[in-house]
Structures are given as structure tokens and as C-alpha cells.
Design an enzyme around this catalytic site. Structure first.
Site, PDB file in Angstrom:
ATOM      1  N   LYS A  10       0.839  -1.113  -0.009  1.00  0.00           N
ATOM      2  CA  LYS A  10      -0.037  -0.107  -0.071  1.00  0.00           C
ATOM      3  C   LYS A  10       0.893   1.145   0.023  1.00  0.00           C
ATOM      4  CE  LYS A  10       1.039   1.395   4.436  1.00  0.00           C
ATOM      5  NZ  LYS A  10       1.457   2.670   4.697  1.00  0.00           N
ATOM      6  N   GLY A 101       9.391  -1.004   5.539  1.00  0.00           N
ATOM      7  CA  GLY A 101       9.635   0.149   4.371  1.00  0.00           C
ATOM      8  C   GLY A 101       8.531   1.036   4.334  1.00  0.00           C
ATOM      9  N   MET A 103       5.605   0.468   3.512  1.00  0.00           N
ATOM     10  CA  MET A 103       4.617   0.059   2.229  1.00  0.00           C
ATOM     11  C   MET A 103       3.480  -1.400   2.983  1.00  0.00           C
ATOM     12  SD  MET A 103       6.870   0.374  -0.822  1.00  0.00           S
ATOM     13  CE  MET A 103       5.392   0.637  -2.013  1.00  0.00           C
ATOM     14  N   GLY A 105       4.167  -4.252   4.035  1.00  0.00           N
ATOM     15  CA  GLY A 105       4.463  -5.552   3.561  1.00  0.00           C
ATOM     16  C   GLY A 105       4.133  -6.831   4.328  1.00  0.00           C
ATOM     17  N   GLY A 106       4.317  -6.519   5.638  1.00  0.00           N
ATOM     18  CA  GLY A 106       3.824  -7.726   6.728  1.00  0.00           C
ATOM     19  C   GLY A 106       2.294  -7.702   6.553  1.00  0.00           C
ATOM     20  N   SER A 107       1.676  -6.730   6.499  1.00  0.00           N
ATOM     21  CA  SER A 107       0.146  -6.581   6.354  1.00  0.00           C
ATOM     22  C   SER A 107      -0.418  -7.237   5.407  1.00  0.00           C
ATOM     23  CB  SER A 107      -0.364  -5.113   6.477  1.00  0.00           C
ATOM     24  OG  SER A 107       0.155  -4.652   7.812  1.00  0.00           O
ATOM     25  N   ASP A 140      -3.259  -2.073   9.094  1.00  0.00           N
ATOM     26  CA  ASP A 140      -3.295  -1.944   7.571  1.00  0.00           C
ATOM     27  C   ASP A 140      -3.669  -3.305   6.791  1.00  0.00           C
ATOM     28  OD1 ASP A 140      -1.979   0.646   7.687  1.00  0.00           O
ATOM     29  OD2 ASP A 140      -0.083  -0.437   7.487  1.00  0.00           O
TER      30      ASP A 140
HETATM   31  P1  ATP Z   1       3.775  -0.897   8.707  1.00  0.00           P
HETATM   32  O1  ATP Z   1       2.304  -1.665   8.276  1.00  0.00           O
HETATM   33  O2  ATP Z   1       4.086  -0.603  10.116  1.00  0.00           O
HETATM   34  O3  ATP Z   1       3.974   0.610   7.744  1.00  0.00           O
HETATM   35  P2  ATP Z   1       6.100  -1.758   7.299  1.00  0.00           P
HETATM   36  O4  ATP Z   1       5.602  -1.917   5.827  1.00  0.00           O
HETATM   37  O5  ATP Z   1       6.851  -0.486   7.580  1.00  0.00           O
HETATM   38  O6  ATP Z   1       4.891  -1.941   8.311  1.00  0.00           O
HETATM   39  P3  ATP Z   1       6.697  -4.391   7.492  1.00  0.00           P
HETATM   40  O7  ATP Z   1       7.333  -4.529   6.289  1.00  0.00           O
HETATM   41  O8  ATP Z   1       5.342  -4.725   7.375  1.00  0.00           O
HETATM   42  O9  ATP Z   1       6.820  -2.862   7.608  1.00  0.00           O
HETATM   43  O10 ATP Z   1       7.427  -4.977   8.872  1.00  0.00           O
HETATM   44  C1  ATP Z   1       7.536  -4.507   9.933  1.00  0.00           C
HETATM   45  C2  ATP Z   1       8.261  -5.311  10.909  1.00  0.00           C
HETATM   46  O11 ATP Z   1       7.380  -6.556  11.009  1.00  0.00           O
HETATM   47  C3  ATP Z   1       9.550  -6.056  10.618  1.00  0.00           C
HETATM   48  O12 ATP Z   1      10.455  -5.322  10.824  1.00  0.00           O
HETATM   49  C4  ATP Z   1       9.524  -7.540  10.803  1.00  0.00           C
HETATM   50  O13 ATP Z   1      10.364  -7.617  11.931  1.00  0.00           O
HETATM   51  C5  ATP Z   1       8.185  -7.714  11.053  1.00  0.00           C
HETATM   52  N1  ATP Z   1       7.520  -8.834  10.365  1.00  0.00           N
HETATM   53  C6  ATP Z   1       6.852 -10.095  10.697  1.00  0.00           C
HETATM   54  N2  ATP Z   1       6.313 -10.679   9.939  1.00  0.00           N
HETATM   55  C7  ATP Z   1       6.910 -10.040   8.641  1.00  0.00           C
HETATM   56  C8  ATP Z   1       6.573 -10.277   7.248  1.00  0.00           C
HETATM   57  N3  ATP Z   1       5.907 -11.295   6.841  1.00  0.00           N
HETATM   58  N4  ATP Z   1       7.056  -9.492   6.315  1.00  0.00           N
HETATM   59  C9  ATP Z   1       8.041  -8.365   6.852  1.00  0.00           C
HETATM   60  N5  ATP Z   1       8.161  -8.063   7.981  1.00  0.00           N
HETATM   61  C10 ATP Z   1       7.473  -9.081   9.084  1.00  0.00           C
END
Ligand code: ATP
Length: 300
Positions: A10, A101, A103, A105-107, A140
Site C-alpha cells: 500500500k 519500508g 509499504m 508488506g507484513g500486513s 493495515d
Molecule cells: P507498517 O505496516 O507498520 O507500515 P512496514 O511496511 O513499515 O509496516 P513491514 O514490512 O510490515 O513494515 O514490517 C515491519 C516489521 O514486522 C519488520 O521489521 C519485521 O520484523 C516484522 N515482520 C513480521 N512478519 C513479517 C513479514 N511477513 N514480512 C515483513 N516483516 C515482517
């Protein structure tokens, strides 16, 4: 049977942030857009629960937890518990969305896992229940199920689709080093001790989207977390300026950062901007949006 579900990154075209609520969450008014940078989650039958993660060579595999703390583990446990069944599956995640990042990605992985496991376990969970489970997993996650373009309120988990018939072209520049979302919010609180209870509304951004004009959208992009992210990562200001000089209509930090996004006039302009930024940055991606939310791509 094997099920593969694809879920998008996103971006926030508008991210209005208010003063923290009593539960510690910040109220948001945000306009999400799903862009064509996607992770795949594959689920197959297994006598127990296993999780594997594959990353592209520009990502550091150590940044993604694989010892039970992955959000995909949480999604599997939550869905199984809700239906009173054991969580048994061999799950693999193929990442393309930058980690930490800004974006989500975990969500995206959590949303994809809910959809894949729902199919694998023949649960047929109603959409509203899946959205409620998604909201339990993270603010998210419901949007990653929905995709497209949507207005997000609450802490971002209340999502409502927004008509967005255009295709917008983005250049995405991830950062080798991630930023912690909670750290960015803490910095936001320090910079804005008097943040409004009601976050700034998204009216200008929604009106710009409706015109289909990239210049209008560029002028309307808004991120209340950008100042805090730039404060923690001053090098990003330089990147935003480089993108502008490379021909982007506007550069903006993605969510809590540190990924930076550049809106371009069209596909050719995006490729040009990306080409120029590639001289200074190892990883420069082009993505368009809006694209679909978590959806099945292989079912065999
Ligand atoms: P946000 O939704 O808070 O903006 P983000 O995009 O900045 O998140 P994500 O890539 O979702 O960050 O990852 C945040 C943290 O979640 C990572 O530092 C990692 O330790 C943890 N994490 C748990 N599962 C995952 C996954 N499947 N992919 C990426 N990170 C994960």
C-alpha cells in the site's frame, strides 16, 4: 492442494494523523492505494505448521522473522483458533515488498495468509469476519484484503472503497535500512505535542483523484509522518530532491518510511525517472496503482 495468494503493497496518498487516543493508537484519516508490488503466500497441506520465507537478492533475509513471530504465523493461529481447528499447513512467503519500508508488506502477507488458509482449510469465512480478523492482526491488514483505493479511518482499519478509475504511475525507492513505525510515531508526538484530536481530512486528495490528473494528485499528496521520518533519516530529503530533479511530479515518503515514492505523468515518464535515479540507487522500482487486494493466483 496448494493455494497461492498474491497481496499488494500500500501507499498513502493522504496520511492525516491526530493526537494519540487513550488506547495509544493514533487516529488516522488516510487514502490508501494498492500498487503493483506484491508478495505471494503459498499454503499446502502439512501434518504441522511450517513457514519459509524467500526474499529477492536486494533484501536481507534476516530482516524477516521466521521463528513464530512472523505476522503470517499470527494470521494462521488466529484463523485456526476462530474456527476451533488445529493450524496445520506448510506456508511459504515470497517477498517483493520492502521490509519495514512503510509499504505494509507484513500486513499484505497477513491478508494473503488469511485468504490462502481459508481456502486450504475449506472454511469459507464470510468477508466481514475475515475483515474483522484482519483488523485484529494490524491496522493495515483490512486494506490489504480490499485493495484498490480506499479511505481509511479509525487507526486505519476501517476501510471504505473510493472510486479511482485512473492508473497512476509511481517510482518506488526502498532503503537498505528500515525504519521502525513506532519510532516514527514517537517522533511525530515529540514534534507535534498539540496534534489535533481529529486528523486532517482527505478532501483535497479525494478531489484530485477524481480529476485523473497526475499534476493535481501530485499537488494534493499529504503525509503527516514525513517530517518525523525525515528527522530520523535526513538522507531521505536529498533523495526526494533528486527525484524531483529526475523529472518526477512530486516525491513523498511512503507512510512511516523510509521508502520514497515519486509520482510520474505516465508509464514512460516513470521509467525515465527510475532510469535516472538508478544511477544513484541500487534498487529502483516502477509500480502502478490501483491494483486488486489479496487474491488467489494459483489453486491446484
Ligand atoms: P507498517 O505496516 O507498520 O507500515 P512496514 O511496511 O513499515 O509496516 P513491514 O514490512 O510490515 O513494515 O514490517 C515491519 C516489521 O514486522 C519488520 O521489521 C519485521 O520484523 C516484522 N515482520 C513480521 N512478519 C513479517 C513479514 N511477513 N514480512 C515483513 N516483516 C515482517
Amino acid at each position: 492442494m496448494t493455494v497461492t495468494v498474491r497481496a499488494p503493497a500500500k501507499i498513502n496518498l493522504h496520511l492525516g494523523v491526530g493526537a494519540p487516543r487513550d488506547d495509544g493508537f493514533h487516529p488516522l484519516v488516510t487514502v490508501y492505494q494498492a500498487v503493483g508490488l506484491c508478495d505471494d503466500v503459498t499454503a499446502a497441506p502439512s501434518p504441522g505448521w511450517t513457514l519459509g520465507v524467500t526474499v529477492p537478492d536486494w533484501m536481507d533475509a534476516d530482516d524477516v522473522p521466521v521463528t513464530g513471530d512472523n505476522i503470517v504465523d499470527r494470521a494462521g493461529r488466529l484463523l485456526a483458533r476462530r474456527h476451533g481447528i488445529p493450524a496445520r499447513a506448510a506456508v511459504s512467503v515470497t517477498k517483493a515488498i520492502p521490509v519495514a519500508g512503510g509499504m505494509a508488506g507484513g500486513s499484505a502477507d497477513a491478508a494473503a495468509a488469511l485468504v490462502a488458509l481459508d481456502r486450504l482449510w475449506h472454511l469459507e469465512t464470510p468477508d466481514d469476519d475475515l475483515l474483522a480478523l484482519a483488523a485484529e492482526l494490524g491496522s493495515d491488514v483490512p486494506f490489504a484484503l480490499l485493495g484498490g483505493t480506499a479511505l481509511g479511518t479509525g487507526r486505519g482499519e476501517l476501510v471504505e472503497p473510493v472510486a479511482d478509475p485512473s492508473t497512476w504511475w509511481w517510482v518506488v525507492v526502498p532503503s537498505a535500512q528500515g525504519l521502525s513505525t513506532p519510532a516514527v510515531y514517537r517522533r511525530f508526538d515529540e514534534i507535534h505535542p498539540d496534534a489535533p484530536v481529529e486528523p486532517p481530512d482527505a478532501d483535497t486528495t479525494l478531489a484530485a483523484l477524481a480529476t485523473g490528473d497526475p499534476e493535481r494528485l501530485a499537488g494534493a499528496l499529504h503525509n503527516d509522518l514525513q517530517e518525523a521520518a525525515l528527522d530520523l533519516r535526513p538522507d531521505l530529503a536529498d533523495l526526494l530532491e533528486k527525484g524531483r530533479r529526475a523529472g518526477a511530479l512530486r516525491g513523498i515518503v511512503s507512510g512511516s518510511g523510509p521508502t520514497c515514492l515519486f509520482l510520474a505523468d505516465d508509464a514512460d515518464a516513470a521509467r525515465n525517472v527510475a532510469g535516472r535515479l538508478s544511477a544513484h540507487h541500487d534498487v529502483v522500482l516502477v509500480a502502478n496503482g490501483p491494483v486488486a487486494g489479496a487474491h488467489v493466483v494459483t489453486y491446484a
